[in-house]
Design an enzyme around this catalytic site. Structure first.
Site, PDB file in Angstrom:
ATOM      1  N   GLU A  43       0.795  -1.228   0.000  1.00 52.34           N
ATOM      2  CA  GLU A  43       0.000   0.000   0.000  1.00 52.34           C
ATOM      3  C   GLU A  43       0.828   1.279   0.000  1.00 52.34           C
ATOM      4  OE1 GLU A  43      -3.832   0.183   1.933  1.00 52.34           O
ATOM      5  OE2 GLU A  43      -3.496  -1.776   2.832  1.00 52.34           O
ATOM      6  N   THR A  48      -0.242   2.113  -8.288  1.00 47.92           N
ATOM      7  CA  THR A  48      -0.790   3.392  -8.767  1.00 47.92           C
ATOM      8  C   THR A  48       0.235   4.093  -9.651  1.00 47.92           C
ATOM      9  OG1 THR A  48      -2.035   3.583  -6.701  1.00 47.92           O
ATOM     10  CG2 THR A  48      -1.871   5.568  -8.062  1.00 47.92           C
ATOM     11  N   ARG A 177      -7.756  -0.294  -5.168  1.00 45.15           N
ATOM     12  CA  ARG A 177      -6.747  -1.054  -4.423  1.00 45.15           C
ATOM     13  C   ARG A 177      -6.912  -2.543  -4.720  1.00 45.15           C
ATOM     14  NH1 ARG A 177      -2.078  -2.411  -2.720  1.00 45.15           N
ATOM     15  NH2 ARG A 177      -2.010  -3.667  -0.830  1.00 45.15           N
ATOM     16  N   ASP A 199       7.074  -4.129 -11.073  1.00 45.70           N
ATOM     17  CA  ASP A 199       6.339  -3.948  -9.812  1.00 45.70           C
ATOM     18  C   ASP A 199       6.193  -5.306  -9.144  1.00 45.70           C
ATOM     19  OD1 ASP A 199       4.619  -3.156  -7.769  1.00 45.70           O
ATOM     20  OD2 ASP A 199       2.841  -3.195  -9.048  1.00 45.70           O
ATOM     21  N   GLN A 203       3.746  -6.916   0.234  1.00 48.19           N
ATOM     22  CA  GLN A 203       3.460  -7.617   1.485  1.00 48.19           C
ATOM     23  C   GLN A 203       4.638  -8.511   1.862  1.00 48.19           C
ATOM     24  OE1 GLN A 203       1.249  -7.449  -1.063  1.00 48.19           O
ATOM     25  NE2 GLN A 203      -0.082  -5.952  -0.106  1.00 48.19           N
TER      26      GLN A 203
END
Length: 355
Positions: A43, A48, A177, A199, A203
């Site tokens: 996050e 994005t 998300r 990318d 996590q």
């Protein structure tokens, strides 16, 4: 001894010469492709950022492309509501409306991954819940539980999103998300040079896959959500500050031998959220070393930037920081233009004359 070369030897020499020429061509082509590795905790805004590259340097998102995000927006709304309802129980916040707690349980039982539409009954219920004073009080305490930063954005615009003709806007797409799993690549071309942006999932469970991406990296682009200074990492069994987790990961990444010759671009992301949050949540409560004034956005962000830059004194001169808002296309366009020029100058200007 014969001075003549056998036919087999001549054939072998031609093969070897061709291999050498091909290796030279391959090496030159490889230098025309720049590998940008996008790293950071979950996050932090990596996915994005990739979407912004598609908007700025790629084909963008057509109406048909954006329609494919429709069900993902709905899933984000359900996920946000489920998190709020669960937190209401944990934090013992009353709804103040008889029977609403029982009604809310309808949403808790929904399997979010299978959601394609929001039923009329659920549309009414979600709208009712979001306007509830108890839910709003719970939202104000969101640092105490896991809630996506985009939740309020979607929940504040339910009338538009619940229209039967709804097609996600570009901003809706940027704010969706979806946790990244595995490794995703996005190549785009600028001035005849291929930028291959990679990318990977942020996590903890995904990080073991990163090592496969570490070879031949031109630049490491590390994203940190600077608004997370007062939040707890849900993935951990022990209470871990999310920014401390990001700081520890950045320090580790900057010491890896694979990146000894790679520049490190530090994107201090979610500056817009920090600017709002710093007015009500004091940085010194979570980072006692901060001695600047309370509610001072500029002082707070400079302190956070120094934490990361000084985390590895041996590389501080090679770290290039930028404050960003990944959902702001103009901001990312401006920042990446600066980054792009730096990368080109540092790595290929002498390899490809005239660039």
């Amino acid at each position: 001894m014969s001075c003549f070369i056998s036919e087999d030897a001549l054939i072998q020499k031609r093969i070897n010469d061709e291999i050498e020429r091909q290796l030279v061509r391959d090496k030159k082509e490889m230098k025309k492709e720049l590998k940008l590795l996008l790293l950071g905790t979950g996050e932090s805004g990596k996915s994005t950022f990739i979407k912004q590259m598609r908007i700025i340097h790629g084909k963008g998102y057509s109406n048909d492309d954006r329609l494919k995000f429709r069900h993902l927006v709905f899933q984000n709304i359900y996920t946000a509501m489920k998190a709020l309802i669960t937190a209401m129980d944990i934090l013992a916040i009353p709804y103040g409306v008889e029977g609403l707690s029982e009604e809310a349980q309808q949403l808790v039982s929904v399997n979010v991954d299978t959601v394609k539409e929001v039923t009329a009954v659920h549309q009414v219920l979600i709208t009712k819940l979001w306007s509830n004073s108890g839910i709003q009080q719970c939202y104000e305490r969101r640092r105490e539980f896991q809630l996506s930063d985009s939740s309020k954005y979607y929940l504040d615009d339910l009338d538009r999103i619940f229209l039967s003709t709804y097609c996600p806007t570009m901003q809706d797409v940027l704010r969706v998300r979806v946790p990244t799993t595995g490794i995703n690549e996005y190549p785009f071309i600028i001035r005849n040079v291929v930028f291959r942006m990679i990318d990977v999932g942020g996590q903890r469970s995904e990080r073991r896959k990163w090592i496969h991406c570490f070879e031949h990296v031109t630049s490491v682009m590390f994203l940190v959500a600077i608004s997370e200074y007062d939040q707890i990492l849900v993935e951990s069994n022990e209470p871990v500050n999310r920014m401390q987790e990001s700081l520890a990961l950045f320090e580790t990444i900057s010491t890896y031998p694979w990146f000894k010759t790679s520049s490190i671009i530090l994107f201090l992301n979610k500056k817009d959220i920090l600017e709002d949050k710093i007015l009500i949540s004091h940085l010194s409560d979570y980072f006692p070393d901060y001695t600047g004034p309370k509610r001072d956005y500029k002082q707070a962000r400079e302190f956070i930037a120094r934490l990361f830059i000084e985390s590895n004194p041996g590389r501080s001169a090679d770290i290039y920081p930028h404050f960003t808002c990944a959902t702001d296309t103009e901001n990312i366009k401006f920042v990446f233009d600066v980054v792009k020029n730096h990368i080109l100058q540092q790595h290929i200007i002498e390899v490809i004359p005239g660039l």
